[in-house]
Design a protein around this motif. Structure first.
Motif, PDB file in Angstrom:
ATOM      1  N   UNK A 133       7.662   1.160 -14.215  1.00  0.00           N
ATOM      2  CA  UNK A 133       7.449   1.979 -13.023  1.00  0.00           C
ATOM      3  C   UNK A 133       6.177   1.573 -12.303  1.00  0.00           C
ATOM      4  N   UNK A 134       5.125   1.309 -13.037  1.00  0.00           N
ATOM      5  CA  UNK A 134       3.861   0.892 -12.451  1.00  0.00           C
ATOM      6  C   UNK A 134       4.030  -0.440 -11.732  1.00  0.00           C
ATOM      7  N   UNK A 135       4.731  -1.378 -12.359  1.00  0.00           N
ATOM      8  CA  UNK A 135       4.960  -2.698 -11.759  1.00  0.00           C
ATOM      9  C   UNK A 135       5.794  -2.582 -10.484  1.00  0.00           C
ATOM     10  N   UNK A 136       6.776  -1.690 -10.468  1.00  0.00           N
ATOM     11  CA  UNK A 136       7.629  -1.561  -9.289  1.00  0.00           C
ATOM     12  C   UNK A 136       6.834  -1.027  -8.097  1.00  0.00           C
ATOM     13  N   UNK A 137       5.780  -0.223  -8.345  1.00  0.00           N
ATOM     14  CA  UNK A 137       4.929   0.229  -7.250  1.00  0.00           C
ATOM     15  C   UNK A 137       4.173  -0.950  -6.661  1.00  0.00           C
ATOM     16  N   UNK A 138       3.706  -1.865  -7.502  1.00  0.00           N
ATOM     17  CA  UNK A 138       2.987  -3.031  -7.026  1.00  0.00           C
ATOM     18  C   UNK A 138       3.893  -3.943  -6.211  1.00  0.00           C
ATOM     19  N   UNK A 139       5.135  -4.031  -6.609  1.00  0.00           N
ATOM     20  CA  UNK A 139       6.059  -4.966  -5.980  1.00  0.00           C
ATOM     21  C   UNK A 139       6.632  -4.422  -4.668  1.00  0.00           C
ATOM     22  N   UNK A 140       6.429  -3.135  -4.391  1.00  0.00           N
ATOM     23  CA  UNK A 140       7.007  -2.535  -3.204  1.00  0.00           C
ATOM     24  C   UNK A 140       6.330  -3.068  -1.939  1.00  0.00           C
ATOM     25  N   UNK A 141       7.138  -3.504  -0.998  1.00  0.00           N
ATOM     26  CA  UNK A 141       6.607  -4.035   0.258  1.00  0.00           C
ATOM     27  C   UNK A 141       6.013  -2.902   1.087  1.00  0.00           C
ATOM     28  N   UNK A 142       4.952  -3.235   1.805  1.00  0.00           N
ATOM     29  CA  UNK A 142       4.308  -2.273   2.686  1.00  0.00           C
ATOM     30  C   UNK A 142       4.623  -2.643   4.126  1.00  0.00           C
ATOM     31  N   UNK A 143       4.480  -1.656   4.990  1.00  0.00           N
ATOM     32  CA  UNK A 143       4.690  -1.857   6.417  1.00  0.00           C
ATOM     33  C   UNK A 143       3.353  -1.630   7.130  1.00  0.00           C
ATOM     34  N   UNK A 144       3.005  -2.536   8.022  1.00  0.00           N
ATOM     35  CA  UNK A 144       1.754  -2.452   8.781  1.00  0.00           C
ATOM     36  C   UNK A 144       2.065  -2.487  10.265  1.00  0.00           C
ATOM     37  N   UNK A 145       1.524  -1.545  11.016  1.00  0.00           N
ATOM     38  CA  UNK A 145       1.660  -1.568  12.464  1.00  0.00           C
ATOM     39  C   UNK A 145       0.503  -2.390  13.023  1.00  0.00           C
ATOM     40  N   UNK A 146       0.828  -3.512  13.617  1.00  0.00           N
ATOM     41  CA  UNK A 146      -0.176  -4.428  14.152  1.00  0.00           C
ATOM     42  C   UNK A 146      -0.968  -3.724  15.250  1.00  0.00           C
ATOM     43  N   UNK A 147      -2.295  -3.757  15.107  1.00  0.00           N
ATOM     44  CA  UNK A 147      -3.156  -3.101  16.087  1.00  0.00           C
ATOM     45  C   UNK A 147      -3.274  -1.602  15.894  1.00  0.00           C
ATOM     46  N   UNK A 148      -2.681  -1.096  14.812  1.00  0.00           N
ATOM     47  CA  UNK A 148      -2.673   0.347  14.511  1.00  0.00           C
ATOM     48  C   UNK A 148      -2.131   1.127  15.712  1.00  0.00           C
ATOM     49  N   UNK A 149      -2.779   2.220  16.102  1.00  0.00           N
ATOM     50  CA  UNK A 149      -2.265   3.078  17.182  1.00  0.00           C
ATOM     51  C   UNK A 149      -2.238   2.358  18.532  1.00  0.00           C
ATOM     52  N   UNK A 150      -3.121   1.362  18.709  1.00  0.00           N
ATOM     53  CA  UNK A 150      -3.160   0.631  19.976  1.00  0.00           C
ATOM     54  C   UNK A 150      -2.029  -0.349  20.160  1.00  0.00           C
ATOM     55  N   UNK A 151      -1.373  -0.724  19.057  1.00  0.00           N
ATOM     56  CA  UNK A 151      -0.247  -1.650  19.123  1.00  0.00           C
ATOM     57  C   UNK A 151      -0.675  -3.098  19.329  1.00  0.00           C
ATOM     58  N   UNK A 152       0.303  -3.924  19.611  1.00  0.00           N
ATOM     59  CA  UNK A 152       0.116  -5.361  19.836  1.00  0.00           C
ATOM     60  C   UNK A 152      -0.402  -5.533  21.253  1.00  0.00           C
ATOM     61  N   UNK A 153      -1.685  -5.824  21.355  1.00  0.00           N
ATOM     62  CA  UNK A 153      -2.328  -5.940  22.666  1.00  0.00           C
ATOM     63  C   UNK A 153      -3.495  -6.916  22.585  1.00  0.00           C
TER      64      UNK A 153
END
Length: 126
Positions: A22-42
Motif C-alpha cells: 500500500x505504501x509503495x502504491x502511494x509512491x507510484x501514483x501519478x500526480x497532476x500539476x496545473x502549469x502556472x498554478x492559478x495563473x495558468x499557462x502564460x
C-alpha cells in the motif's frame, strides 16, 4: 502452542507485506500539476517548475485561452532557441493534459514572441 505461534508469525509477515504494498502504491501514483498554478499557462512561467518533484507519468495540465496561446512539446534545442521542430506535437485545446516522460521534457508556446517572453518550461522527471 508451537503451531499458533507459527500462524501468528505468518499473519504478521502478511500484514507487513500488505502495508509495504500500500505504501509503495502511494509512491507510484501519478500526480497532476496545473502549469502556472492559478495563473495558468502564460508569460513568465519558466521558473514555475522549480522545487516540484516531478516523476515520469505525472500529468501537466495547461490552461490557457486557445485563441491566444498553444503548447508545443519540443526538444532541448527547440526550448533554447524558442523554435518548433517540424515534427513537434502542437496542443491547442486550452485545457491540454500531457503526461511526462522520464528525463527531460520541454514545452513552449510558439505564437510569435511568446516563448521569448518566458512562455516556456523545462522539466526533468525522475
Amino acid at each position: 502452542m508451537g503451531q499458533r505461534r507459527g500462524s501468528a508469525g505468518v499473519g504478521v509477515v502478511l500484514m507487513m507485506c500488505l502495508s509495504l504494498l500500500l505504501l509503495h502504491s502511494e509512491w507510484a501514483e501519478a500526480r497532476s500539476y496545473t502549469v502556472g498554478d492559478a495563473g495558468g499557462w502564460t508569460f513568465n512561467v519558466a521558473g514555475w517548475p522549480k522545487g516540484k518533484p516531478f516523476r515520469a507519468g505525472d500529468v501537466l495540465v495547461f490552461n490557457y485561452a486557445s485563441s491566444a496561446h498553444n503548447v508545443v512539446a519540443v526538444n532541448k534545442a527547440g526550448y533554447r532557441t524558442c523554435s518548433s521542430p517540424r515534427a513537434a506535437k502542437v496542443f491547442q485545446t486550452g485545457k491540454d493534459q500531457i503526461k511526462l516522460a522520464k528525463g527531460q521534457n520541454f514545452f513552449i508556446c510558439n505564437f510569435p514572441g511568446h516563448c521569448q517572453s518566458g512562455m516556456k518550461i523545462a522539466i526533468t522527471a525522475a
